[in-house]
Design a protein around this motif. Sequence first.
Motif, PDB file in Angstrom:
ATOM      1  N   UNK A 105      -8.605  11.425  -5.062  1.00  0.00           N
ATOM      2  CA  UNK A 105      -9.704  12.229  -5.196  1.00  0.00           C
ATOM      3  C   UNK A 105      -8.331  13.430  -5.843  1.00  0.00           C
ATOM      4  N   UNK A 106      -7.937  13.581  -4.378  1.00  0.00           N
ATOM      5  CA  UNK A 106      -7.479  15.225  -4.637  1.00  0.00           C
ATOM      6  C   UNK A 106      -5.988  14.927  -5.668  1.00  0.00           C
ATOM      7  N   UNK A 107      -5.427  13.764  -5.182  1.00  0.00           N
ATOM      8  CA  UNK A 107      -4.018  13.547  -5.607  1.00  0.00           C
ATOM      9  C   UNK A 107      -4.221  12.939  -7.427  1.00  0.00           C
TER      10      UNK A 107
ATOM     11  N   UNK B 224     -17.189   6.817  -5.918  1.00  0.00           N
ATOM     12  CA  UNK B 224     -17.367   7.918  -6.685  1.00  0.00           C
ATOM     13  C   UNK B 224     -18.000   8.185  -8.453  1.00  0.00           C
ATOM     14  N   UNK B 225     -18.637   6.803  -8.057  1.00  0.00           N
ATOM     15  CA  UNK B 225     -19.111   6.360  -9.286  1.00  0.00           C
ATOM     16  C   UNK B 225     -18.547   6.557 -10.394  1.00  0.00           C
ATOM     17  N   UNK B 226     -17.207   6.124  -9.928  1.00  0.00           N
ATOM     18  CA  UNK B 226     -16.778   6.180 -11.457  1.00  0.00           C
ATOM     19  C   UNK B 226     -15.840   5.271 -11.519  1.00  0.00           C
ATOM     20  N   UNK B 227     -14.254   5.293 -12.613  1.00  0.00           N
ATOM     21  CA  UNK B 227     -13.428   4.186 -11.747  1.00  0.00           C
ATOM     22  C   UNK B 227     -12.340   5.559 -12.274  1.00  0.00           C
ATOM     23  N   UNK B 228     -11.658   4.767 -11.169  1.00  0.00           N
ATOM     24  CA  UNK B 228     -10.836   6.006 -11.104  1.00  0.00           C
ATOM     25  C   UNK B 228      -9.736   6.867 -12.381  1.00  0.00           C
TER      26      UNK B 228
ATOM     27  N   UNK C 129     -10.157   9.672 -13.752  1.00  0.00           N
ATOM     28  CA  UNK C 129      -8.783  11.447 -13.702  1.00  0.00           C
ATOM     29  C   UNK C 129      -8.547  11.666 -15.211  1.00  0.00           C
ATOM     30  N   UNK C 130      -9.470  11.233 -16.201  1.00  0.00           N
ATOM     31  CA  UNK C 130      -9.628  11.594 -17.337  1.00  0.00           C
ATOM     32  C   UNK C 130     -10.108  12.722 -17.646  1.00  0.00           C
TER      33      UNK C 130
ATOM     34  N   UNK D  33      -2.272   5.421 -11.041  1.00  0.00           N
ATOM     35  CA  UNK D  33      -3.307   5.641  -9.941  1.00  0.00           C
ATOM     36  C   UNK D  33      -3.034   4.469  -9.216  1.00  0.00           C
ATOM     37  N   UNK D  34      -2.560   3.243  -9.072  1.00  0.00           N
ATOM     38  CA  UNK D  34      -2.350   2.250  -7.999  1.00  0.00           C
ATOM     39  C   UNK D  34      -1.224   3.078  -6.918  1.00  0.00           C
TER      40      UNK D  34
END
Length: 390
Positions: free
Chosen positions: A328-330, A363-367, A371-372, A340-341
């Motif tokens: 999440x930080x990155x 987090x409750x949503x996709x990476x 990010x978006x 992302x991978x």
Amino acid sequence: MPSQVIPNQAYAFWVFVYIAAAVQAALLALALWRRPVNTEANRVLAVWVALTGMDLLVKAVYWNSLSPEWFRAYRFVALFPFLYGSLFYVYVRALIETRAFRLRDGVHLLGFGVMLALNAHVLLMSDQQMQALSARWVAGEKTIGSWFDVPLFVYSLSYVAAALVRVHRYRRRLRERRSDAERMSLRWIDVMAACQVVIWIIATTQWLATLPGIDYRLLFGAVAAWVCVVGWLSLNQPPVTSEPTAVAGEEAPPDTTDPDDARFPAVEARLAQLMGGDEALYREPALTIGQVAKRSGYPEYLVSAVINRRFGGTFWDYINRLRVEAVRVRLVDRDDARTILDIAYDCGFTSKSTFNAAFKRQVGETPSNYRKRQGQGETVTEPTGDAARR
């Protein structure tokens, strides 16, 4: 197994399928026997696959010729299903424990031995008696051998269930001790078990009712397909680590560890130190609780107790929560242009599917959505041991 379809020319295609599957089974058994990965388990699997190939070949020859001379062999291989479920269990155990077949493992073959003894009078019949029995079979008499269908289904499926229980316990044990547990969780065993259950469902349906298309052709066609599935899965399987255990002398029963142990705060602080800052042990892909305990200076059972009781979950859960926080930080760092991978792998994940599932669960949503949505705005701090509480 009961006979509901009289062998005839309609079997020509299936005879070809069975012979092709028998040849594949022979080649697969040879490859498995010589494969250096998971040697002990693969040799058990090689025997199982070879017996399946022999079963298919004998049925193909008999159905093609309807020769009474082959009916004795046909009745013999009809008992092989009493081996399949137990061999699956022995295979799973050999895989998990990384040990070879032992003489005492022969107890799991007793079902076949008992049925062989009960059917000995049939196998020892004279040629004339065997010819008469073959004629009755070809005529579609259902009583021949049908009495052992129920014990066969119960016996075999109980072994499949027992094998899955062992796999479940193995996975749980891995999650308690390894951060890469998902990569080593033997998912192909589930597929092998599912294929067997499908075969047994077809066999049970055929036994209980006469339905169009549900007959020996479909049943042993499914067996032939199973050989192909086993071939693909077994030759692509990674090395399996034996069932993990704690360091000798450090194991303590869970109920003897005081939940108010005065050392708990110090262990928590030490874990926060190891997981934060420059050390960031969670980034090591194959991290084990034994390695963390050694670095912390505390016994493994105590570190495990702190993780389970203070952070609420297994070691695998704890490490993956830290990894997700690091991702999440990155993801919100405008200067980090990596995929992302790539970020996930850098933070310690070894599987895309495991990362996506862990991230969405936490987090409750996709990476990608995260990010978006968060991309340029939110400030997220580096994870510490405390992040695993969330």
